[in-house]
Scaffold this motif. Structure first.
Motif, PDB file in Angstrom:
ATOM      1  N   ASP A 572      -0.873   9.087  -4.305  1.00 19.76           N
ATOM      2  CA  ASP A 572      -0.592   8.838  -2.889  1.00 19.76           C
ATOM      3  C   ASP A 572       0.888   8.845  -2.558  1.00 19.76           C
ATOM      4  O   ASP A 572       1.302   8.307  -1.529  1.00 19.76           O
ATOM      5  CB  ASP A 572      -1.206   7.499  -2.492  1.00 19.76           C
ATOM      6  CG  ASP A 572      -0.626   6.353  -3.309  1.00 19.76           C
ATOM      7  OD1 ASP A 572       0.058   6.652  -4.320  1.00 19.76           O
ATOM      8  OD2 ASP A 572      -0.839   5.191  -2.940  1.00 19.76           O
ATOM      9  N   ALA A 573       1.739   9.443  -3.387  1.00 18.56           N
ATOM     10  CA  ALA A 573       3.184   9.467  -3.121  1.00 18.56           C
ATOM     11  C   ALA A 573       3.490  10.251  -1.850  1.00 18.56           C
ATOM     12  O   ALA A 573       4.302   9.834  -1.000  1.00 18.56           O
ATOM     13  CB  ALA A 573       3.925  10.070  -4.312  1.00 18.56           C
ATOM     14  N   LYS A 577       5.137   8.994   1.728  1.00 17.03           N
ATOM     15  CA  LYS A 577       6.300   9.647   2.325  1.00 17.03           C
ATOM     16  C   LYS A 577       6.011  10.083   3.755  1.00 17.03           C
ATOM     17  O   LYS A 577       6.838   9.934   4.666  1.00 17.03           O
ATOM     18  CB  LYS A 577       6.723  10.858   1.501  1.00 17.03           C
ATOM     19  CG  LYS A 577       7.975  11.564   2.034  1.00 17.03           C
ATOM     20  CD  LYS A 577       8.353  12.719   1.143  1.00 17.03           C
ATOM     21  CE  LYS A 577       9.619  13.377   1.673  1.00 17.03           C
ATOM     22  NZ  LYS A 577       9.512  13.857   3.036  1.00 17.03           N
ATOM     23  N   ALA A 578       4.784  10.602   3.974  1.00 21.25           N
ATOM     24  CA  ALA A 578       4.422  11.016   5.330  1.00 21.25           C
ATOM     25  C   ALA A 578       4.378   9.831   6.273  1.00 21.25           C
ATOM     26  O   ALA A 578       4.795   9.915   7.432  1.00 21.25           O
ATOM     27  CB  ALA A 578       3.068  11.731   5.294  1.00 21.25           C
ATOM     28  N   LYS A 579       3.859   8.686   5.778  1.00 20.51           N
ATOM     29  CA  LYS A 579       3.836   7.491   6.627  1.00 20.51           C
ATOM     30  C   LYS A 579       5.248   7.027   6.981  1.00 20.51           C
ATOM     31  O   LYS A 579       5.525   6.635   8.120  1.00 20.51           O
ATOM     32  CB  LYS A 579       3.080   6.371   5.899  1.00 20.51           C
ATOM     33  CG  LYS A 579       1.580   6.592   5.786  1.00 20.51           C
ATOM     34  CD  LYS A 579       0.920   5.433   5.072  1.00 20.51           C
ATOM     35  CE  LYS A 579      -0.597   5.640   4.975  1.00 20.51           C
ATOM     36  NZ  LYS A 579      -1.257   4.496   4.279  1.00 20.51           N
ATOM     37  N   ILE A 580       6.142   7.054   5.988  1.00 22.65           N
ATOM     38  CA  ILE A 580       7.538   6.620   6.236  1.00 22.65           C
ATOM     39  C   ILE A 580       8.216   7.532   7.255  1.00 22.65           C
ATOM     40  O   ILE A 580       8.899   7.082   8.186  1.00 22.65           O
ATOM     41  CB  ILE A 580       8.319   6.583   4.903  1.00 22.65           C
ATOM     42  CG1 ILE A 580       7.785   5.467   4.014  1.00 22.65           C
ATOM     43  CG2 ILE A 580       9.812   6.399   5.167  1.00 22.65           C
ATOM     44  CD1 ILE A 580       8.345   5.478   2.611  1.00 22.65           C
ATOM     45  N   ASP A 581       8.003   8.864   7.099  1.00 19.59           N
ATOM     46  CA  ASP A 581       8.613   9.805   8.046  1.00 19.59           C
ATOM     47  C   ASP A 581       8.110   9.559   9.460  1.00 19.59           C
ATOM     48  O   ASP A 581       8.878   9.553  10.434  1.00 19.59           O
ATOM     49  CB  ASP A 581       8.302  11.243   7.621  1.00 19.59           C
ATOM     50  CG  ASP A 581       9.040  11.631   6.339  1.00 19.59           C
ATOM     51  OD1 ASP A 581      10.020  10.924   6.002  1.00 19.59           O
ATOM     52  OD2 ASP A 581       8.645  12.622   5.704  1.00 19.59           O
ATOM     53  N   SER A 680       7.114  -1.242   5.657  1.00 17.57           N
ATOM     54  CA  SER A 680       5.829  -0.608   5.928  1.00 17.57           C
ATOM     55  C   SER A 680       5.076  -0.329   4.628  1.00 17.57           C
ATOM     56  O   SER A 680       3.872  -0.574   4.504  1.00 17.57           O
ATOM     57  CB  SER A 680       6.054   0.679   6.736  1.00 17.57           C
ATOM     58  OG  SER A 680       4.840   1.349   6.947  1.00 17.57           O
ATOM     59  N   SER A 681       5.809   0.189   3.606  1.00 10.34           N
ATOM     60  CA  SER A 681       5.186   0.460   2.307  1.00 10.34           C
ATOM     61  C   SER A 681       4.700  -0.832   1.654  1.00 10.34           C
ATOM     62  O   SER A 681       3.599  -0.890   1.075  1.00 10.34           O
ATOM     63  CB  SER A 681       6.191   1.170   1.400  1.00 10.34           C
ATOM     64  OG  SER A 681       6.627   2.382   1.994  1.00 10.34           O
TER      65      SER A 681
END
Length: 833
Positions: A572-573, A577-581, A680-681
């Motif tokens: 799920d890396a 990353k998509a969530k952070i962006d 968020s992570s």
């Protein structure tokens, strides 16, 4: 000495001479006054500049004011005494105005300063003689007062072939030059010889009217066998004028508006020649002169040698002035002199006569009447002018006609006014008109100079603007090239690009295309910002080209992405990353949406962010669909859950602290975004751990109310790590970081001991051996960041110099190379270990 031919001049008159009043007695020395008033402007040209102060003691002949400019002469003390005042004092002028002057209180000793006579002057160079005459303060003593040294200065294109010595003295009443030639004929001839040595003329003419037989005889005797011609001619007024005397002695007329030097001739007064002799042979500066005291109001008319600066009232008292019979007091002769308003004015270098007349002697002028056009003024004008026409043009202030009729050739002799049956004061009109014309010409000259300065300034500004525009274009081109080079050198993708998220299995070709597309988008955005500030055709062309290049790069990237095989992520890396962006794009969008009145540039950026956020959310949704939830292993204890809670709490605390900053810097904004993404992570991880934990938590064996040692050790370790991280961000020195690192090590050992002592199984820990912070790497990274910031600041400045931009590029390149070299060395040493 041969006989010379004599010519006549046009016009002229024969007024009563009345010279016998003052030429019957020898020249008398005037009494020493108690106070001397010395105006700083006794000549034509710039006033002298004082070199003494109030209270200074001076000697006779000492310099008290130096020449201030090329056309200027110095002033010397006529007697010994003390400087009592420097400032405005009465001045001999018809207006009665005050003028700057130096006042000397005499000490009665009349003590000379040290003199430097030069009897062997034939051995001196002409330049030395000229300097000596100029330093002696000699100006023309005939009435005009032009600086003698300036008049004698050689002209490269004008050879003086005739020297004329003016002994005419045609003005009625005045006999100063007559008596000077009688008593100082030898000194006169000596002064002429000095002038001859200076200008080396072909002939020397001494002009004397035939009404001075004693002076003629004395001068002829003093001349003896010298090649000087004593020219005697009939008496007529105004034969003593410079131009009229030249015409009488040579038959040559000076051109209208010209000078005698233009035709190779030079005139000097007999008094000036004697002053030259005194200055060179005796070393005496000009501090006295011969002055005629005459008129029926005086009991003893005479000629006196008077010190300059002597008050007129004291001289008249010495000559026996009868105040009851005094009607007018005139300085100069009755034809060209002017009435003095009072007797407080001093004698100056141009004072050749003081005429104290009675009412019967010089009757008051009758009121002026209209011109009857008799033409008598034109018949007596020695300059062949039309006085009647000049009078009419003066009344109408027709300056162009006045100049066309040669107003400035008028010598103001007064012959026209003398014969005018209407008693019109013509000379006064001419003097006023000359003054008005000079003032207008001076104003026009200043206006023309101002116009030229303005035009030159506008031209300089235009050239500077063109140069600045050319430099700006060159900077834009260099900045675009440098930006492209910098973007191609880095492998990091620009944040927020509306492309699919980077997969772990992307090929090298696809990475290259993504970099090129990112570079094109960055260059296009920068060019659009510049176009919004400076709307020029060149920038329009540049934006169009960059937009085309960006579209081409995007199409190539889209084609490559379509052809790239889909790789299923193994973890799920990519999803994280998509969530952070997406979270970072939402934060930027909210920040811009809070602006009350956004600019056009900000609105454009809003649209771009919305598009990027939409693309990021689509990518996130696709990843969430593609990634299947991994089966979670049963949690045997709540250690991981507690650690996730602690991490999330610490991140929230740091985030709240930074959000309290009123005006965050760019670095703080970046740190805020990073903390939000980490939080968020952490919250996502915490939520997943909470779902994996069984509803019924395992109970501890600890007694109620007792603190779990394992939990306490974990909390202490987290707090120690937080303190160390905070100190590292603050860039504390090594002395401050050492105890914090030691505290972290102690907390880790305590945690291990607590884990061993507990009944819970040891967790599967994967420890990373963190290397100590490399201070050299940190300094190199800081230098790179500062260099990049300075370069961006210069690129945003439209007025930045080319040299500064080049230096900033060089600094950034040097810093990046140094950092890369250090990282390579560090990696090599790590692999070796």
């Amino acid at each position: 000495m041969s006989l010379m031919q004599i010519w006549d001049i046009p016009g002229g008159i024969h007024p009563p001479e009345r010279k016998d009043l003052s030429n019957q007695t020898p020249i008398q020395p005037a009494p020493l006054p108690a106070r001397l008033i010395l105006p700083l402007n006794q000549h034509i040209g710039a006033p002298a500049e004082p070199v003494v102060n109030v209270g200074d003691a001076v000697l006779k002949g000492q310099l008290i004011a130096k020449a201030n400019g090329f056309i200027s002469v110095p002033v010397h003390a006529p007697t010994s005494g003390t400087i009592s005042f420097i400032g405005p004092q009465p001045y001999p002028h018809v207006s009665g105005m005050l003028a700057p002057a130096i006042v000397i209180d005499s000490d009665g000793k009349d003590q000379w300063c040290e003199l430097k006579p030069c009897a062997d002057y034939p051995q001196l160079e002409p330049t030395t003689l000229l300097e000596l005459i100029g330093q002696s303060g000699i100006s023309g003593l005939g009435g005009a007062g032009f600086p003698t040294a300036v008049k004698l200065t050689a002209r490269p294109t004008q050879k003086i072939h005739t020297l004329i010595i003016n002994g005419t003295e045609c003005e009625p009443y005045i006999t100063a030059d007559d008596m000077l030639m009688r008593e100082f004929a030898a000194e006169l001839v000596s002064g002429i010889e000095i002038l001859v040595q200076l200008i080396n003329p072909e002939q020397v003419l001494i002009g004397i009217e035939d009404n001075k037989p004693e002076a003629i005889a004395a001068v002829k005797q003093a001349v003896a066998e010298r090649p000087f011609h004593v020219c005697v001619f009939p008496t007529k007024y105004p034969s003593g004028g410079e131009k009229q005397l030249i015409q009488i002695l040579t038959g040559v007329e000076v051109p209208s508006g010209g000078l005698p030097a233009d035709i190779g001739m030079l005139c000097q007064n007999v008094g000036t020649a004697v002053a030259v002799h005194n200055a060179v042979v005796l070393g005496k500066p000009l501090i006295s002169r011969i002055t005629t005291l005459t008129g029926e109001a005086l009991a003893r008319p005479m000629n006196v040698e008077v010190l300059l600066g002597t008050p007129v009232g004291e001289l008249l008292s010495f000559a026996g002035l009868d105040q009851r019979s005094l009607n007018r007091l005139i300085m100069g002769g009755p034809m060209m002199g002017f009435t003095l308003p009072n007797t407080d004015v001093p004698v100056i270098k141009t004072t050749n006569c003081l005429l104290a007349s009675s009412a019967a002697e010089l009757a008051a002028p009758t009121p002026a009447m209209p011109c009857i056009r008799c033409g008598e003024c034109a018949e007596v004008c020695p300059a062949s002018l039309l006085p009647q026409q000049l009078h009419f043009f003066t009344l109408g202030q027709d300056h162009e006609q006045l100049k066309a009729h040669n107003l400035f050739d008028c010598i103001e002799c007064g012959a026209c006014a003398y014969v005018c049956p209407s008693s019109i004061p013509l000379v006064q009109y001419y003097r006023a008109a000359k003054g008005e014309i000079r003032d207008l010409e001076q104003k026009q000259l200043k206006a023309e100079q101002s116009r030229q300065r303005f035009e030159l300034r506008q031209e300089r500004l235009r050239l500077a603007e063109e140069k600045k525009e050319a430099e700006r274009k060159a900077r834009l081109e260099r900045a675009a090239h440098a930006k492209a080079s910098q973007a191609s050198a880095t492998t990091a993708e620009a944040p927020g690009n509306a492309v699919a998220p980077k997969a772990s299995g992307l090929s090298d070709e696809l990475k290259k295309l993504k970099i090129q597309a990112s570079m094109a988008q960055v260059a296009l955005k920068k060019a659009e910002k510049q176009l919004a500030t400076h709307d020029t055709p060149e920038l329009h062309t540049q934006v169009s080209e960059l937009r085309s290049a960006a579209e081409v790069a995007q199409k190539a990237l889209d084609a490559a992405l379509a052809a790239e095989p889909v790789v299923t992520p193994s973890n799920d890396a990519e999803l994280k990353k998509a969530k952070i962006d997406a979270a970072m794009l939402r934060a930027q969008l909210r920040k811009l949406e809070k602006v009350e009145a956004p600019t056009a540039e900000q609105q454009t950026e809003l649209q771009q962010l919305r598009g990027q956020l939409e693309a990021a959310e689509k990518a996130l949704a696709s990843l969430q669909t593609a990634v299947a939830p991994a089966p979670t292993a049963p949690v045997s204890n709540d250690a991981e859950l507690k650690k996730a809670k602690i991490d999330a709490a610490m991140l929230r605390a740091q985030l709240r602290k930074l959000e309290k900053t009123e005006a965050p810097s760019a670095e703080q904004d970046a740190e805020l975004q990073e903390l939000r993404s980490k939080l968020s992570s952490a919250e996502t991880l915490l939520a997943s751990l909470q779902q994996q934990t069984p509803a019924t938590a395992a109970t501890t064996t600890a007694e109620p109310g007792a603190v779990d040692p394992l939990k306490k050790a974990k909390i202490e370790l987290a707090m120690a790590r937080a303190a160390l991280k905070k100190a590292e961000k603050a860039e504390a020195d090594a002395d401050a970081l050492s105890p914090l690192r030691a505290a972290v090590d102690a907390a880790e050992h305590a945690l291990h001991a607590a884990e061993d002592a507990s009944n819970k199984p040891a967790p599967q820990l994967q420890r990373n051996d963190k290397r100590p912070i490399d201070e050299t790497r940190r300094a190199l990274k800081t230098e790179v960041a500062f260099a990049r910031a300075d370069l961006r600041k210069l690129e945003r400045d439209a007025n930045a110099e080319t040299a500064a931009l080049d230096a900033a590029h060089a600094r950034l390149s040097t810093a990046e190379q140094a950092l890369a070299a250090h990282q390579a060395t560090d990696s090599t040493s790590t692999e070796t270990q």
